[in-house]
Design a protein around this motif. Structure first.
Motif, short mmCIF file in Angstrom:
data_model
loop_
_atom_site.label_atom_id
_atom_site.label_comp_id
_atom_site.label_asym_id
_atom_site.label_seq_id
_atom_site.Cartn_x
_atom_site.Cartn_y
_atom_site.Cartn_z
N PHE A 212 0.83 -1.20 0.00
CA PHE A 212 0.00 0.00 0.00
C PHE A 212 0.87 1.25 0.00
O PHE A 212 2.01 1.24 0.45
CB PHE A 212 -0.89 0.05 1.26
N HIS A 213 0.28 2.35 -0.47
CA HIS A 213 0.88 3.67 -0.29
C HIS A 213 0.59 4.13 1.14
O HIS A 213 -0.48 3.87 1.69
CB HIS A 213 0.27 4.70 -1.25
N CYS A 214 1.51 4.86 1.72
CA CYS A 214 1.25 5.54 2.99
C CYS A 214 0.08 6.49 2.80
O CYS A 214 -0.06 7.12 1.74
CB CYS A 214 2.49 6.29 3.45
N ILE A 215 -0.77 6.66 3.83
CA ILE A 215 -1.98 7.47 3.70
C ILE A 215 -1.64 8.91 3.35
O ILE A 215 -2.35 9.58 2.60
CB ILE A 215 -2.82 7.41 5.00
N LEU A 216 -0.50 9.44 3.86
CA LEU A 216 -0.13 10.82 3.57
C LEU A 216 0.21 10.98 2.09
O LEU A 216 -0.16 11.98 1.46
CB LEU A 216 1.05 11.25 4.44
N HIS A 217 0.90 10.00 1.54
CA HIS A 217 1.24 10.07 0.12
C HIS A 217 0.01 9.86 -0.75
O HIS A 217 -0.09 10.41 -1.84
CB HIS A 217 2.33 9.05 -0.21
N GLN A 218 -0.94 9.07 -0.25
CA GLN A 218 -2.20 8.92 -0.99
C GLN A 218 -2.92 10.26 -1.08
O GLN A 218 -3.46 10.63 -2.13
CB GLN A 218 -3.09 7.89 -0.28
N GLU A 219 -2.93 11.02 0.02
CA GLU A 219 -3.59 12.31 0.01
C GLU A 219 -2.89 13.26 -0.97
O GLU A 219 -3.55 14.03 -1.68
CB GLU A 219 -3.59 12.91 1.42
N GLU A 220 -1.57 13.22 -1.00
CA GLU A 220 -0.82 14.07 -1.91
C GLU A 220 -1.13 13.73 -3.36
O GLU A 220 -1.31 14.60 -4.21
CB GLU A 220 0.68 13.95 -1.64
N LEU A 226 -6.72 15.76 -8.46
CA LEU A 226 -7.91 16.60 -8.42
C LEU A 226 -7.60 18.07 -8.68
O LEU A 226 -8.52 18.90 -8.73
CB LEU A 226 -8.60 16.46 -7.06
N LYS A 227 -6.30 18.41 -8.80
CA LYS A 227 -5.88 19.78 -9.07
C LYS A 227 -6.42 20.74 -8.00
O LYS A 227 -7.10 21.74 -8.31
CB LYS A 227 -6.33 20.21 -10.46
N MET A 228 -6.10 20.43 -6.75
CA MET A 228 -6.55 21.25 -5.63
C MET A 228 -5.41 22.12 -5.09
O MET A 228 -5.31 22.38 -3.90
CB MET A 228 -7.11 20.36 -4.50
N ASN A 229 -4.54 22.57 -6.00
CA ASN A 229 -3.41 23.39 -5.57
C ASN A 229 -3.86 24.68 -4.89
O ASN A 229 -3.17 25.20 -4.01
CB ASN A 229 -2.51 23.73 -6.76
N ASN A 230 -5.01 25.22 -5.30
CA ASN A 230 -5.48 26.45 -4.69
C ASN A 230 -5.76 26.27 -3.20
O ASN A 230 -5.63 27.21 -2.41
CB ASN A 230 -6.74 26.94 -5.40
N VAL A 231 -6.12 25.06 -2.81
CA VAL A 231 -6.35 24.77 -1.39
C VAL A 231 -5.03 24.47 -0.68
O VAL A 231 -4.74 25.03 0.39
CB VAL A 231 -7.33 23.59 -1.23
N MET A 232 -4.23 23.61 -1.28
CA MET A 232 -3.00 23.18 -0.64
C MET A 232 -2.01 24.33 -0.49
O MET A 232 -1.28 24.40 0.50
CB MET A 232 -2.37 22.03 -1.41
N GLU A 233 -1.95 25.23 -1.45
CA GLU A 233 -1.01 26.34 -1.34
C GLU A 233 -1.33 27.23 -0.15
O GLU A 233 -0.44 27.70 0.55
CB GLU A 233 -1.05 27.16 -2.64
#
Length: 270
Positions: A212-220, A226-233
């Motif tokens: 499995f992928h680590c959950i943090l890397h899955q979120e990334e 989903l192209k949510m850079n506006n939120v993550m930035e």
């Protein structure tokens, strides 16, 4: 039968009955003592486990016992000796935690990640997650291993296998591996997951093994898809601003405490 012979027989029977009665009393005392001892040992393990989970010093066991005995004197003085039998010395707590750690080698689920510190030394972090018969999940840190040379899949597998062999892992009971999304970890032919699966399946009779992928890397990865850079930035800038200066961090802590107090006032029944 002569009278003196009968008297001797009655005397022997009485002596036998007396010895049997004494033996039963001794057996009862020993049995009762063993039950008390077993309960005291179990309680010692339970308290040591809580001390370990709370990351408290081993000496906390003696502190806990002192006030536990004070409470026993008031609440149940007849049980004072039972509480006194619970061993919680520093060395005992250390031994109990060590025993509990060694018992976590069943139903293994591994999580590994490789990061580089400011001295450019790659550090491989290894955790073990175990699941018991009651589906209780326990996770323990195994080792932080520095990798001073290359960090290829073969290098990481060698270090990982060595670390797990040192703690006596039963390879036949490993069921899955969680890693980050680096190519060296997830490569289909020569990745860490592939090589690790081959070793485990050689020991477990080719049973299923999952990676499995680590959950943090899955979120990334989801964020990128989903192209949510506006939120993550915004989140990243906010975190960096808070952590950049001690004053900012202290003020943020004060704000959170005020919010907690406000929420507690609103939720307190009147």
């Amino acid at each position: 039968m002569p009278k003196n012979t009968k008297t001797c027989k009655d005397s022997r029977d009485e002596k036998v009955n007396e010895l049997l009665t004494a033996l039963k009393k001794q057996q009862f005392v020993f049995s009762r003592s063993r039950e008390i001892s077993d309960a005291a040992v179990k309680a010692s393990y339970l308290i040591a486990n809580k001390i370990g989970l709370a990351s408290k010093p081993f000496s906390e066991g003696e502190f806990v016992k002192t006030y536990m005995l004070k409470a026993a004197e008031t609440v149940c003085p007849e049980k004072h000796q039972a509480f006194a039998n619970i061993s919680l010395t520093r060395n005992t707590v250390a031994d109990r935690i060590s025993d509990l750690a060694e018992d976590l080698d069943s139903q293994l689920k591994l999580a590994i990640d490789e990061s580089t510190e400011i001295t450019d030394v790659a550090q491989l972090v290894i955790f073990i997650r175990g699941v018991d018969d009651t589906l209780t999940v326990t996770e323990e840190f195994v080792e932080l291993v520095p990798i001073t040379d290359t960090t290829t899949a073969a290098d990481i597998v060698t270090v990982l296998v060595g670390a797990l062999d040192r703690v006596g892992v039963d390879w036949s009971r490993a069921v899955s591996l969680a890693t980050d999304g680096a190519p060296s970890m997830t490569g289909r032919k020569a990745g860490v997951g592939t090589k690790f699966r081959e070793k485990v399946q050689a020991a477990n009779g080719r049973r299923d093994f999952w990676t499995f992928h680590c959950i943090l890397h899955q979120e990334e990865l989801c964020c990128k898809s989903l192209k949510m850079n506006n939120v993550m930035e915004v989140v990243v800038r906010t975190v960096n601003f808070i952590q950049s200066r001690g004053l900012n961090h202290r003020q943020f802590d004060s704000l959170l405490r005020e919010k907690d107090q406000t929420m507690a006032c609103h939720t307190t029944p009147r």
